[in-house]
Design an enzyme around this catalytic site. Sequence first.
Site, short mmCIF file in Angstrom:
data_model
loop_
_atom_site.label_atom_id
_atom_site.label_comp_id
_atom_site.label_asym_id
_atom_site.label_seq_id
_atom_site.Cartn_x
_atom_site.Cartn_y
_atom_site.Cartn_z
N ASP A 104 0.86 -1.18 0.00
CA ASP A 104 0.00 0.00 0.00
C ASP A 104 0.91 1.24 0.00
O ASP A 104 2.10 1.18 0.29
CB ASP A 104 -0.96 0.00 1.20
CG ASP A 104 -2.18 0.89 0.95
OD1 ASP A 104 -2.15 1.70 -0.01
OD2 ASP A 104 -3.16 0.79 1.70
C1 NOJ Z 1 -4.09 3.87 0.11
C2 NOJ Z 1 -5.27 2.98 0.35
O1 NOJ Z 1 -5.14 2.35 1.60
C3 NOJ Z 1 -5.47 1.92 -0.70
O2 NOJ Z 1 -6.67 1.27 -0.47
C4 NOJ Z 1 -5.42 2.52 -2.07
O3 NOJ Z 1 -5.62 1.52 -3.04
C5 NOJ Z 1 -4.07 3.20 -2.25
N1 NOJ Z 1 -3.92 4.26 -1.27
C6 NOJ Z 1 -3.92 3.81 -3.64
O4 NOJ Z 1 -4.69 4.92 -3.78
#
Ligand code: NOJ
Length: 766
Positions: A292
């Site tokens: 993430d």
């Molecule tokens: C952080 C988020 O936790 C995740 O769900 C998301 O896909 C990513 N950012 C990308 O935007």
Amino acid sequence: MGGQSCSRAALVLLLLAGSWQLLAQAAPLSDPAVEARVTALMSQMTLEEKIGQLNQFSAGQPTGPGTGRTDYGEMVARGQIGSLFNLSGARETNHMQRIALTRSRLKIPVLFGLDIIHGYRTTFPVPIALASSWDLPLIEQTATAAAEEAAKEGVRWAFSPMVDIARDARWGRMTEGAGEDPYLGAAIAAAYVHGYQGERLGASPSSIAACAKHYVGYGAAEGGRDYNTSEIPERLLRQVYLPPFRAAVNAGAATLMSAFNPLNEVPASANRFTLSQILKQEWGFRGFVVSDWTSIKELIAQGIANDGPTAARKALLAGVDMDMESGLFLSALGELVRAGAVPMSAIDDAVRRVLRVKFALGLFDHPYAPDAPAASGLEAGHVELARRAAEESVVLLKNGDASHAPPLPLGSQVHSIALVGPLGDSAINMLGSWIGKGDPADAVTLRAALTAYAAQHHLQLTTEKGVEIIGGSDAGIAAAVESARRSDVVLLAVGENAAEMTGEAASRAHLGLPGLQKRLVESVLEAGKPVVLIVFGGRPLVLTAISDKVSAIVQAWFPGVQAGPALVRLLTGEVNFSGKITVSYPRAVGQEPLYYNQLNTGRPAGNVDLSHPPQNSDEKYVSRYIDERNSPLFPFGYGLSYTKFEYGPPAADHPSISARALNAGTAKLTVEAEVRNIGARDGVEIVELYIGLRGTSVARPVRELKGFRRVALRAGESRRVEFTLGRDELSFWNVDMHDVVEPAQLTVWIAPDSSSGSSVEVKITE
Ligand code: NOJ
């Protein structure tokens, strides 16, 4: 492992093991032809080019604390980027792709990703809403529609489904998932994966890679605070938090995203046990894991690395294959390999996984988005699907009681309607958090749809916002009350603000109606007219104080672009409600985490009247609150409709069944019950099957969902609804950490929700 390349013996074995679906779905990631192309390409790659494939950056609107950077053209030309995201539109993706294919040495296409969570251009209801439909084909269709729209613009990777089990409504991201139950969550996870990827990953131009996230335990954040610590013992992890991920993998999910949270003191993005041992070794996952957003860099703040290179090394060696946004794989891995701190084999494994997905998706063969100009409006078929999805997602929680006549459906006795509240005409809030390329201008609000309906049916409609969603002044309350007084019925549209109060980084310590909305409700109630509370939001709110006072409660969630038309059709009875909630509604925040599949205690509060403080030691020394009931306001699996369903007692085909035979897969139990529509309207009932096991080596939950079915029944019609229970449904991780069926006393309920229904007893013998 396509049929053609799989040996006949292996095929027969897989079929015998009942894994046909697994074979068909997982095939592209095991296809020897794909492997051969990966191997050939890798033999030409330098270390730098290999590491290049392991980096992903956001080339558009950041969706996390930003690097500030969005121009990645030169890095693509140098082969330093495997994937870009937050970039959309065929022109933009094709532009970058052209750089990769014309200027980089090896011409490896870029994989474009995006947070496609509940639609791309057409916004469907938020996932927690879609889950309330319990309609797997419907959910799959919404994902397919999103994939079609995204692929046309070159986006071939959705950061979805979010399959985190959410037992705590304080956590804002509950809105992005399927709720609290692992069985339902697993079924829904597979539906999304099939929807995005299609029958076979890459088989059609609109097949896009799914990404099951956030692996793992992210939804169990302490106190419901986003990004926080999760402590989940292994049995609970395997029993509750892992099943939806496993289902996604079995359905062929091409990618997973590793979470932000520390899990049992080891951050999820450096957790070798979950990433390597469970996911890659035990489950045989052949796709790739992306971290993430900057979670690799966050290993430093989390205290398991003192510098960037160590963070990169720990993440890669634990099993993360692609670095989202931190840039540490790019800056550190080369030197780490040269210094012998990271073996080349680890780099090769990660690169192979990334390239495998790219080849399997067909990205090398069709790297560009079709050059057709983007359609200006929404596709009619997708709009229709969005309306049906909203109709199935909205849940009727209350419709009349001892002191209120049921106000719904709005019938011929209604000549005037007051639409009151800050969510009656808020287009942006109909869409929910993460809207991809969604546009609030496409959203039809309740006010817009009601205006059309009122004109057609010669009804008087007045609209008063009353108050803002958050903060603001109470100056509009008087006018709202006045409009209520002048109307036959009040539709009170209240709830949360999608962007600020739900989704990522939107944990709440208070779960009541925000701002001045509770005051608005109480004031409007004084007008003495029937009030239908329509609650928009991404999580269950605490409605305890007002639930007895209003005549009806409709949980609308964030229903998507067709919010208004769907709600009007439901409220007027043109279509019947069928949705049921997949999260427990707390009476008070202090009950959280709250979930139905809890363990019993040695002092269950079972027969104690919890509606008042304890008055004697029998009432006191049980597992309870002294100032609130234990039970939810509305239980998991609950939802009403305009008709009534009656359940007959369940019957099992055997009074006893052997654990040995169940474990061997040679025995199955069939349980059935008659469900009758005893009301005057046709309807769809979600029939739920729960089990309880006693006498086992470890304590099992009081109830666990192990089957469900949406059953359409005309008024007066009845049907025998049958379920089969076998090893998959009856096994659990026992005291020796084996996933087996044990001798036990089994109770099976076939019920309308998790807290009611009658049951049948079956003995599971040796
Ligand atoms: C952080 C988020 O936790 C995740 O769900 C998301 O896909 C990513 N950012 C990308 O935007």
